[in-house]
Design a protein around this motif. Structure first.
Motif, PDB file in Angstrom:
ATOM      1  N   ALA A  69     -11.130-109.510   0.763  1.00 56.35           N
ATOM      2  CA  ALA A  69     -11.516-108.700  -0.392  1.00 56.35           C
ATOM      3  C   ALA A  69     -10.516-107.589  -0.539  1.00 56.35           C
ATOM      4  O   ALA A  69      -9.710-107.327   0.336  1.00 56.35           O
ATOM      5  N   SER A  70     -10.580-106.928  -1.637  1.00 63.62           N
ATOM      6  CA  SER A  70      -9.636-105.845  -1.909  1.00 63.62           C
ATOM      7  C   SER A  70     -10.203-104.532  -1.423  1.00 63.62           C
ATOM      8  O   SER A  70     -11.400-104.276  -1.512  1.00 63.62           O
ATOM      9  N   LEU A  71      -9.305-103.686  -0.916  1.00 67.22           N
ATOM     10  CA  LEU A  71      -9.735-102.373  -0.454  1.00 67.22           C
ATOM     11  C   LEU A  71     -10.223-101.507  -1.592  1.00 67.22           C
ATOM     12  O   LEU A  71     -11.044-100.615  -1.405  1.00 67.22           O
ATOM     13  N   SER A  72      -9.739-101.807  -2.778  1.00 69.60           N
ATOM     14  CA  SER A  72     -10.143-100.977  -3.917  1.00 69.60           C
ATOM     15  C   SER A  72     -11.637-101.054  -4.156  1.00 69.60           C
ATOM     16  O   SER A  72     -12.246-100.112  -4.651  1.00 69.60           O
ATOM     17  N   ASN A  73     -12.255-102.199  -3.815  1.00 66.52           N
ATOM     18  CA  ASN A  73     -13.705-102.296  -3.973  1.00 66.52           C
ATOM     19  C   ASN A  73     -14.413-101.317  -3.044  1.00 66.52           C
ATOM     20  O   ASN A  73     -15.357-100.634  -3.431  1.00 66.52           O
ATOM     21  N   ALA A  74     -13.906-101.267  -1.805  1.00 68.25           N
ATOM     22  CA  ALA A  74     -14.508-100.319  -0.861  1.00 68.25           C
ATOM     23  C   ALA A  74     -14.253 -98.893  -1.288  1.00 68.25           C
ATOM     24  O   ALA A  74     -15.108 -98.021  -1.135  1.00 68.25           O
ATOM     25  N   SER A  75     -13.074 -98.627  -1.838  1.00 67.98           N
ATOM     26  CA  SER A  75     -12.760 -97.269  -2.260  1.00 67.98           C
ATOM     27  C   SER A  75     -13.597 -96.856  -3.454  1.00 67.98           C
ATOM     28  O   SER A  75     -14.054 -95.723  -3.550  1.00 67.98           O
ATOM     29  N   SER A  76     -13.781 -97.781  -4.379  1.00 65.28           N
ATOM     30  CA  SER A  76     -14.518 -97.421  -5.593  1.00 65.28           C
ATOM     31  C   SER A  76     -15.999 -97.241  -5.326  1.00 65.28           C
ATOM     32  O   SER A  76     -16.690 -96.559  -6.067  1.00 65.28           O
ATOM     33  N   MET A 122     -11.290 -88.136  15.835  1.00 64.31           N
ATOM     34  CA  MET A 122     -11.290 -89.134  16.896  1.00 64.31           C
ATOM     35  C   MET A 122     -10.835 -90.493  16.378  1.00 64.31           C
ATOM     36  O   MET A 122     -10.062 -91.202  17.044  1.00 64.31           O
ATOM     37  N   GLU A 123     -11.283 -90.875  15.181  1.00 64.91           N
ATOM     38  CA  GLU A 123     -10.882 -92.159  14.616  1.00 64.91           C
ATOM     39  C   GLU A 123      -9.382 -92.209  14.368  1.00 64.91           C
ATOM     40  O   GLU A 123      -8.733 -93.232  14.604  1.00 64.91           O
ATOM     41  N   LEU A 124      -8.815 -91.102  13.886  1.00 60.27           N
ATOM     42  CA  LEU A 124      -7.371 -91.072  13.664  1.00 60.27           C
ATOM     43  C   LEU A 124      -6.615 -91.190  14.985  1.00 60.27           C
ATOM     44  O   LEU A 124      -5.584 -91.876  15.073  1.00 60.27           O
ATOM     45  N   GLU A 125      -7.088 -90.544  16.022  1.00 56.14           N
ATOM     46  CA  GLU A 125      -6.441 -90.633  17.327  1.00 56.14           C
ATOM     47  C   GLU A 125      -6.604 -92.033  17.928  1.00 56.14           C
ATOM     48  O   GLU A 125      -5.658 -92.590  18.507  1.00 56.14           O
ATOM     49  N   LYS A 126      -7.812 -92.591  17.803  1.00 55.30           N
ATOM     50  CA  LYS A 126      -8.051 -93.931  18.323  1.00 55.30           C
ATOM     51  C   LYS A 126      -7.212 -94.967  17.586  1.00 55.30           C
ATOM     52  O   LYS A 126      -6.754 -95.956  18.183  1.00 55.30           O
ATOM     53  N   LEU A 127      -7.020 -94.768  16.297  1.00 57.90           N
ATOM     54  CA  LEU A 127      -6.198 -95.689  15.522  1.00 57.90           C
ATOM     55  C   LEU A 127      -4.774 -95.723  16.068  1.00 57.90           C
ATOM     56  O   LEU A 127      -4.203 -96.791  16.307  1.00 57.90           O
ATOM     57  N   TRP A 128      -4.206 -94.561  16.279  1.00 53.19           N
ATOM     58  CA  TRP A 128      -2.839 -94.493  16.790  1.00 53.19           C
ATOM     59  C   TRP A 128      -2.748 -95.104  18.193  1.00 53.19           C
ATOM     60  O   TRP A 128      -1.821 -95.872  18.498  1.00 53.19           O
ATOM     61  N   LEU A 157     -11.442 -92.105   7.240  1.00 56.84           N
ATOM     62  CA  LEU A 157     -12.170 -93.133   7.975  1.00 56.84           C
ATOM     63  C   LEU A 157     -11.896 -94.511   7.394  1.00 56.84           C
ATOM     64  O   LEU A 157     -11.690 -95.484   8.133  1.00 56.84           O
ATOM     65  N   GLN A 158     -11.902 -94.605   6.075  1.00 56.76           N
ATOM     66  CA  GLN A 158     -11.612 -95.902   5.458  1.00 56.76           C
ATOM     67  C   GLN A 158     -10.194 -96.353   5.770  1.00 56.76           C
ATOM     68  O   GLN A 158      -9.937 -97.537   5.995  1.00 56.76           O
ATOM     69  N   PHE A 159      -9.276 -95.424   5.792  1.00 57.24           N
ATOM     70  CA  PHE A 159      -7.897 -95.735   6.139  1.00 57.24           C
ATOM     71  C   PHE A 159      -7.824 -96.303   7.555  1.00 57.24           C
ATOM     72  O   PHE A 159      -7.169 -97.329   7.801  1.00 57.24           O
ATOM     73  N   LEU A 207      -2.417 -96.016  -1.995  1.00 58.62           N
ATOM     74  CA  LEU A 207      -3.291 -95.311  -2.936  1.00 58.62           C
ATOM     75  C   LEU A 207      -4.178 -94.310  -2.207  1.00 58.62           C
ATOM     76  O   LEU A 207      -4.354 -93.166  -2.657  1.00 58.62           O
ATOM     77  N   ILE A 208      -4.733 -94.722  -1.058  1.00 55.91           N
ATOM     78  CA  ILE A 208      -5.548 -93.796  -0.263  1.00 55.91           C
ATOM     79  C   ILE A 208      -4.720 -92.596   0.172  1.00 55.91           C
ATOM     80  O   ILE A 208      -5.156 -91.440   0.102  1.00 55.91           O
ATOM     81  N   ALA A 209      -3.504 -92.875   0.628  1.00 54.10           N
ATOM     82  CA  ALA A 209      -2.635 -91.783   1.065  1.00 54.10           C
ATOM     83  C   ALA A 209      -2.340 -90.821  -0.070  1.00 54.10           C
ATOM     84  O   ALA A 209      -2.356 -89.595   0.106  1.00 54.10           O
TER      85      ALA A 209
END
Length: 687
Positions: free
Chosen positions: A478-485, A532-538, A649-651, A669-671
């Motif tokens: 699916a497209s991320l835009s659906n989740a964003s919208s 924490m999510e940003l740190e865990k992502l990296w 978080l979505q990112f 787009l999120i950025a």
């Protein structure tokens, strides 16, 4: 004729002077016009004398009506007959009217003495004349008519209580010295009742107001209205009333009745009286479960005494264990005697002095506030509870919440289940407590985790994101835009903490105060979760890169694919770094520049003040500063920051679950949205 005139002046009519109203009883209303008349069939009186007699006998009518009013107000037969017939309509009593009647009786006794003196003078004269009567009663022509108008207005408008004091105070401002003296005397009698009620309220915490005339009243009908509009508060108060009635009294038991508040008593003074009485009620009626004296001092951390220098600065005696005299220990009898003496001095004064009254009330409030401060701050260890609220609601125990978020990370990737969400969170909550909370932390047991029920469909985390495919060239589900919208409130944002507050700290930590702490907590927890999510992502991506490199370093083709993948994601890592920079600095600003700074200010206030009301004000300023400096009171900034955290978080979730990243337009787009939102937020804050 002169003797019958003198009898008429005392309210007794006859053949010469008649009353047009016969068969008067107590319930007969006061007439609004004079009913004493000279008999029309008397022909031996000159017209000039007739006119003079008609003018004189009006005083007798006034006397008779005021005497009837006084007898009616001073009649206590309703006490004896209160149980005779409950269906019988009874006259509404009034202690203020009775006091007024006592003053009127004093004035009428002076009038009777004047009439008796006139009679003696007439008997001593060889040729008694009518002018002697006129001369002896001359001063009453300016006294009795205004007094008659006063009781007429009281009866007509049913004036009682504080309204009666207000009316008398207004009538004291006149240009006739004799009348002013009379009105001041009547006001003095009314104030005797008020001072008795004040003494009962401010010395013993008892509201003596059988007829609803005092300006301090119990909360009755307004409780029902408030409970219908504020169900959470009413439920809290209902629980409190079962534990300790004094806490319910403090929060909603009493209020100021503006109808009965005299205009010459400012609202500030009335609020001080209300506070003093409620404080005395608390001090004289401690909760049986309250740990006092040495028990509390043993539990009190030594650091608290060192910080505040309590042992050196304030010489408070250590009270013994709870006993029947516990209330006297909280409010020593010497202090109660001091309050009573101040009110007695006001009561004995012949005139009401506003400044003296206000000074006395301020002194009583200071005494009550000081002892309430000792109870709440010293004996109930207020500072320890403030520190606990800072640790858990303001995330000062960062290691605990870091551990909790890590333990519950996988759980929070799924939408919360309405029936078991709270139970699901208890496991990571308890695990985090076992790992980070020591046994010496006696306040953690007062903290409980809650997950409020929600009636809306909550979209969050991985279920809202597109499913990843295993093939390199496959398309995402699916497209991320659906989740964003369709970005909606994360269901886990509703995580709440509750703090169990014991007596007497309910006086300080009201439901409103705890709701402000909860609001800040939920905001800070979202911020920490995002960080924490940003740190865990990296960390996870770097681990994956190292694993891929170690696995395919001898395979040149696969190694080149990995390098291309890293090149495509390089802009995203810059965006992630910007996100982490923003969230990290925002969190540092809130924890260091806001929370720690305001905490130090609050601590200095606690050290310098030993007045409960001042302490409550300082704490409100502390919470207001936290809310304002974290932008929670600026709706536009708060919404932008919430949107930034949701996008972050979505990112993170999208990066972790999207293996095919040939098209990174949605991530870009999120950025871009985050950069714009951050820029707009910066502009709003600067303005």
């Amino acid at each position: 004729m002169l003797h019958e005139l003198l009898l008429a002046l005392l309210g007794y009519t006859g053949d010469l002077i008649i009353d047009r109203r016969d068969h008067l009883i107590t319930e007969t209303p006061i007439s609004d016009e004079c009913t004493f008349k000279l008999a029309p069939d008397i022909s031996f009186i000159d017209p000039s004398d007739r006119e003079l007699i008609e003018r004189i006998i009006v005083l007798g009518f006034y006397y008779r009506e005021m005497e009837r009013f006084s007898a009616k107000c001073r009649n206590l037969s309703w006490i004896r007959s209160s149980n005779a017939n409950p269906l019988e309509k009874k006259e509404k009593g009034s202690v203020y009217r009775r006091a007024l009647a006592n003053g009127i009786v004093e004035i009428l006794s002076v009038y009777r003495s004047a009439v008796l003196h006139i009679e003696q003078k007439l008997l001593s004269e060889t040729m008694p004349i009518l002018a002697t009567v006129t001369q002896g009663l001359n001063k009453f022509f300016c006294l009795l008519p205004p007094l008659y108008e006063l009781i007429l207005e009281i009866e007509r408008d049913d004036i009682r209580g504080g309204q009666l004091l207000n009316l008398l105070h207004k009538r004291c401002h006149c240009g006739v010295p004799e009348l002013q003296t009379c009105m001041q005397r009547l006001l003095w009698h009314g104030h005797q009742v008020m001072y008795n009620q004040l003494a009962s309220w401010m010395v013993y915490g008892i509201l003596q107001d059988q007829h609803g005339e005092f300006f301090i009243r119990r909360q009755e009908d307004r409780d029902v209205e408030n409970s219908s509009s504020h169900p959470d508060i009413s439920e809290k108060l209902a629980r409190m009333s079962t534990d300790d009635a004094s806490l319910t009294d403090w929060h909603s038991g009493f209020h100021i009745s503006l109808d009965m508040l005299p205009e010459y008593i400012p609202m500030r003074v009335a609020e001080s009286i209300l506070f003093a009485g409620k404080a005395v009620r608390v001090l004289r009626n401690p909760s049986p479960s309250f740990q006092s004296g040495d028990a509390v001092h043993r539990q009190m951390p030594k650091s608290f005494q060192k910080i505040h220098g309590l042992e050196g600065r304030f010489h408070f005696q250590r009270e013994p264990a709870i006993s029947m005299g516990m209330g006297e220990d909280l409010l020593p009898q010497s202090e109660a005697d001091k309050i009573e003496a101040m009110l007695l001095n006001l009561k004995e004064s012949s005139e009401f002095h506003k400044r003296s009254f206000e000074c006395a009330v301020d002194s009583v409030q200071a005494i009550a506030a000081s002892h309430l401060w000792q109870l709440v701050v010293v004996r109930a260890d207020l500072n320890g509870h403030l520190k606990a609220l800072k640790d858990y609601f303001l995330l000062a125990k960062g290691d605990f919440f870091q551990c909790f978020l890590e333990e519950s990370r996988q759980l929070m990737r799924l939408p919360p289940r309405q029936s078991t969400a709270e139970a699901d969170l208890m496991i990571p909550f308890q695990l985090a407590a076992l790992k980070t909370i020591g046994e010496e932390d006696k306040y953690f047991s007062k903290v409980s985790l809650r997950m409020p029920s929600f009636g809306i469909t909550v979209k969050s985390s991985l279920l809202d994101l597109p499913k990843a495919t295993s093939s390199l060239d496959g398309s995402s589900g699916a497209s991320l835009s659906n989740a964003s919208s369709e970005m909606s409130l994360d269901g886990w944002d509703g995580i709440a903490l509750e703090y169990s507050v014991d007596w007497p700290l309910h006086l300080f930590f009201t439901q409103e105060v705890l709701s402000k702490y909860l609001r800040i907590f939920q905001y800070l927890l979202r911020l920490k979760r995002t960080q924490m999510e940003l740190e865990k992502l990296w960390a996870s991506v770097m681990h994956q890169y190292h694993s891929d490199f170690a696995k395919h370093r001898n395979d040149r083709d696969k190694c080149s694919v990995t390098q291309q993948k890293r090149q495509r994601f390089r802009p995203m890592w810059r965006v992630r770094e910007h996100m982490a920079f923003l969230i990290r600095n925002l969190q540092f600003y809130i924890q260091v520049d806001v929370i720690e700074s305001q905490w130090n200010i609050l601590q200095s206030h606690i050290q310098d003040s030993h007045d409960f009301t001042e302490l409550v004000g300082f704490h409100h300023e502390y919470l207001s500063a936290l809310i304002s400096q974290t932008f929670l009171d600026i709706g536009s900034v708060s919404r932008i920051l919430d949107s930034i955290m949701k996008l972050c978080l979505q990112f993170c979730w999208n990066i972790e679950n999207q293996d095919n990243c040939s098209n990174t337009s949605e991530l870009e787009l999120i950025a871009e949205v985050i950069c714009i939102a951050g820029f707009v937020c910066q502009i709003i804050v600067q303005e």
